[in-house]
Design a protein around this motif. Structure first.
Motif, PDB file in Angstrom:
ATOM      1  N   GLN A  57       0.805  -1.017  -0.052  1.00 33.38           N
ATOM      2  CA  GLN A  57       0.102  -0.026   0.214  1.00 33.38           C
ATOM      3  C   GLN A  57       0.926   1.146  -0.017  1.00 33.38           C
ATOM      4  O   GLN A  57       1.849   1.181   0.599  1.00 33.38           O
ATOM      5  N   ASP A  58       0.405   2.462  -0.458  1.00 29.39           N
ATOM      6  CA  ASP A  58       0.993   3.500  -0.700  1.00 29.39           C
ATOM      7  C   ASP A  58       0.228   4.388   0.127  1.00 29.39           C
ATOM      8  O   ASP A  58      -0.839   4.851  -0.146  1.00 29.39           O
ATOM      9  N   THR A  59       0.809   4.682   1.208  1.00 32.85           N
ATOM     10  CA  THR A  59       0.265   5.838   2.025  1.00 32.85           C
ATOM     11  C   THR A  59       0.582   7.233   1.932  1.00 32.85           C
ATOM     12  O   THR A  59       1.866   7.480   2.066  1.00 32.85           O
ATOM     13  N   TYR A  60      -0.141   8.107   1.812  1.00 29.07           N
ATOM     14  CA  TYR A  60       0.235   9.652   1.688  1.00 29.07           C
ATOM     15  C   TYR A  60      -0.800  10.416   2.236  1.00 29.07           C
ATOM     16  O   TYR A  60      -1.786   9.940   2.636  1.00 29.07           O
ATOM     17  N   VAL A  61      -0.392  11.761   2.361  1.00 27.16           N
ATOM     18  CA  VAL A  61      -1.193  12.866   2.744  1.00 27.16           C
ATOM     19  C   VAL A  61      -1.480  13.808   1.527  1.00 27.16           C
ATOM     20  O   VAL A  61      -0.663  14.218   0.912  1.00 27.16           O
ATOM     21  N   TRP A  85      -6.716  18.783  -4.949  1.00 27.44           N
ATOM     22  CA  TRP A  85      -5.921  18.125  -4.191  1.00 27.44           C
ATOM     23  C   TRP A  85      -4.539  17.814  -4.728  1.00 27.44           C
ATOM     24  O   TRP A  85      -4.198  17.474  -5.797  1.00 27.44           O
ATOM     25  N   ARG A  86      -3.684  18.174  -3.845  1.00 27.37           N
ATOM     26  CA  ARG A  86      -2.073  17.819  -4.245  1.00 27.37           C
ATOM     27  C   ARG A  86      -1.347  17.179  -3.056  1.00 27.37           C
ATOM     28  O   ARG A  86      -1.396  17.345  -1.957  1.00 27.37           O
ATOM     29  N   ARG A  87      -0.567  16.405  -3.505  1.00 27.58           N
ATOM     30  CA  ARG A  87       0.207  15.626  -2.646  1.00 27.58           C
ATOM     31  C   ARG A  87       1.625  16.297  -2.418  1.00 27.58           C
ATOM     32  O   ARG A  87       1.921  17.236  -3.166  1.00 27.58           O
ATOM     33  N   TYR A  88       2.302  16.093  -1.362  1.00 31.72           N
ATOM     34  CA  TYR A  88       3.645  16.788  -1.095  1.00 31.72           C
ATOM     35  C   TYR A  88       4.550  16.804  -2.207  1.00 31.72           C
ATOM     36  O   TYR A  88       5.364  17.415  -2.637  1.00 31.72           O
ATOM     37  N   SER A  89       4.509  15.546  -2.899  1.00 34.22           N
ATOM     38  CA  SER A  89       5.443  15.213  -3.980  1.00 34.22           C
ATOM     39  C   SER A  89       5.049  16.174  -5.371  1.00 34.22           C
ATOM     40  O   SER A  89       6.073  16.347  -5.958  1.00 34.22           O
ATOM     41  N   GLU A  90       3.906  16.487  -5.314  1.00 33.74           N
ATOM     42  CA  GLU A  90       3.464  17.384  -6.414  1.00 33.74           C
ATOM     43  C   GLU A  90       4.188  18.909  -6.188  1.00 33.74           C
ATOM     44  O   GLU A  90       4.414  19.519  -6.946  1.00 33.74           O
ATOM     45  N   PHE A  91       4.054  19.197  -4.853  1.00 38.70           N
ATOM     46  CA  PHE A  91       4.742  20.424  -4.519  1.00 38.70           C
ATOM     47  C   PHE A  91       6.318  20.433  -4.946  1.00 38.70           C
ATOM     48  O   PHE A  91       6.804  21.339  -5.437  1.00 38.70           O
ATOM     49  N   GLU A  92       6.681  19.283  -4.829  1.00 41.58           N
ATOM     50  CA  GLU A  92       8.394  19.062  -5.073  1.00 41.58           C
ATOM     51  C   GLU A  92       8.595  19.228  -6.472  1.00 41.58           C
ATOM     52  O   GLU A  92       9.457  19.814  -6.919  1.00 41.58           O
ATOM     53  N   LEU A  93       7.504  18.538  -7.182  1.00 37.66           N
ATOM     54  CA  LEU A  93       7.567  18.609  -8.742  1.00 37.66           C
ATOM     55  C   LEU A  93       7.421  20.092  -9.033  1.00 37.66           C
ATOM     56  O   LEU A  93       8.344  20.744 -10.011  1.00 37.66           O
TER      57      LEU A  93
END
Length: 429
Positions: A57-61, A85-93
């Motif tokens: 499972q991939d757990t994220y916020v 809705w945005r994941r933290y990884s999308e802010f990084e991108l």
């Protein structure tokens, strides 16, 4: 604001009053996205995705990013209300894309993935509500700073409004190829011959800034531990006064019970105070991480300058080779030894070599001019960005540290009030 009497004004008289800075006023600059819309990040939501074909499972916020035009007239036009809705990884991108596309801009840092400079009572669980709230505030501050830049980019706007296929639209720009090239260069150990004193001073400044803020955060963490423990230990008074009240007459017993309640309130008050203090610590931490953004600018400049110097050294070598061909002097290598043993080049061979060398010199001269222009343009823009950064840093640090002082005064006033109520109760017993 409080009235000024006799030329004196106590900035702490009005708790929570906004600190005004003349520098915050408009200066005729181009309108930014932040000028046109309000941007909020809220409702952090833990999500779980099962990976296809695997028992994993991939757990994220995910965070809800909402935008609303400041001018109601824009709601039905080019800036409608939106939420994605945005994941933290999308802010990084988004940040990685901007770092490559606008290399001379000092980008704001993202809130850290793992907590540093913490005091012992603070949670380190990345899914804990307190941690998520700090990260939410950090992501919101990041977007506010990004959208306050003098940059108009469709990728930024689509990040705020386009939930589906946004990642694909970023990758379609081809930024990744540039990013890989930059990464190789930035990871290399480069030594430039002519160090720009402005960037050399900036390197020292970024190191000193990080060292100073790290020292403040470390001292604050130690102090927070001690203050928190000091407040909490007052709950012992509550327990003692409650036990004591059982052996006293009605009047004294009631006074002791009220004092016990007051000590409980005093002990519990530190929780909200520390939460507020933690917000200021996070804002200071942002400027610690800004030091890394400054260092990235320095490395990029070094890389561009190294490219220019490398091509320039090739040009110098080509000019030396031309002089040797014209003078007939043999180079000290295998070709030169052959020339000494079997005779020099014929006039035709010499003319062909000279023509080839001149063509190489021409190409290298053009390349040197191009590389120097790129390096100089970058340096000019980066220096302007550094000046803007330092002006904003002065405003922000003044506000952060002043608010921290106001909070300490607030804590002292609340402590005084608590003990004053304690005194009043005992005097009326």
């Amino acid at each position: 604001m409080a009235d000024v009497e006799d030329g004196e004004y106590d900035m702490f008289d009005e708790e929570g009053a906004e600190i005004s800075c003349d520098e915050k006023k408009g200066d005729g600059k181009l309108e930014t996205l932040f000028d046109m819309m309000t941007i909020t990040v809220q409702d952090p939501e833990k999500r779980v995705i099962s990976k296809t074909g695997l028992k994993m499972q991939d757990t994220y916020v995910a965070y809800l990013v909402e935008t609303k035009p400041r001018d109601e007239a824009d709601q039905a036009s080019e800036l409608p209300v939106s939420s994605v809705w945005r994941r933290y990884s999308e802010f990084e991108l988004l940040r990685n894309y901007l770092a490559v596309t606008y290399p001379a801009i000092i980008l704001p840092p993202l809130p850290e993935k793992r907590i540093t400079h913490i005091w012992t009572k603070m949670t380190t669980d990345v899914f804990d509500p307190e941690f998520l709230e700090r990260r939410r505030a950090g992501l919101e501050a990041f977007l506010h700073r990004i959208c306050s830049m003098q940059v108009k980019d469709d990728i930024i706007l689509s990040f705020l409004r386009l939930e589906e296929n946004w990642r694909e639209s970023v990758l379609a720009t081809g930024y990744q190829a540039k990013a890989d090239s930059w990464l190789k260069t930035l990871n290399a150990s480069l030594r430039v011959k002519q160090i720009d004193p402005v960037f050399d001073d900036l390197k020292a400044f970024s190191n000193d800034l990080q060292a100073s803020i790290a020292a403040v955060l470390k001292a604050r963490a130690k102090l927070a531990d001690r203050v928190y423990a000091l407040y909490k230990i007052h709950s012992n008074y509550s327990r003692i006064f409650k036990d004591w009240s059982q052996i006293e007459d009605a009047s004294m017993a009631e006074a002791l019970r009220k004092c016990a309640l007051e000590m409980d309130k005093y002990s519990e008050s530190i929780d909200s105070l520390m939460e507020e203090e933690e917000l200021y610590a996070e804002q200071l931490k942002e400027y610690f991480n800004y030091g890394n953004s400054l260092k990235a600018i320095i490395k990029k400049h070094e890389a561009l300058q190294y490219d220019a110097e490398y091509v320039e050294s090739q040009l110098q070598g080509a000019n030396i080779e031309k002089q040797q061909i014209e003078s007939g002097a043999a180079k000290f290598n295998l070709s030169g030894m052959k020339a000494r043993l079997f005779g020099g080049d014929t006039p035709e061979q010499k003319e062909a070599k000279l023509a080839k060398c001149q063509e190489t010199i021409k190409k290298l001269t053009e390349e040197v001019d191009e590389k120097k222009k790129i390096s100089d343009d970058f340096a000019m823009q980066a220096k302007e960005e550094v000046l803007k950064f330092k002006r904003q840093k002065q405003i922000d640090l003044r506000e952060i540290l002043t608010n921290y002082v106001i909070l300490q005064i607030k804590m002292s006033k609340e402590a005084k009030s608590s003990w004053s109520r304690f005194k009043t109760v005992m005097q009326s017993a």
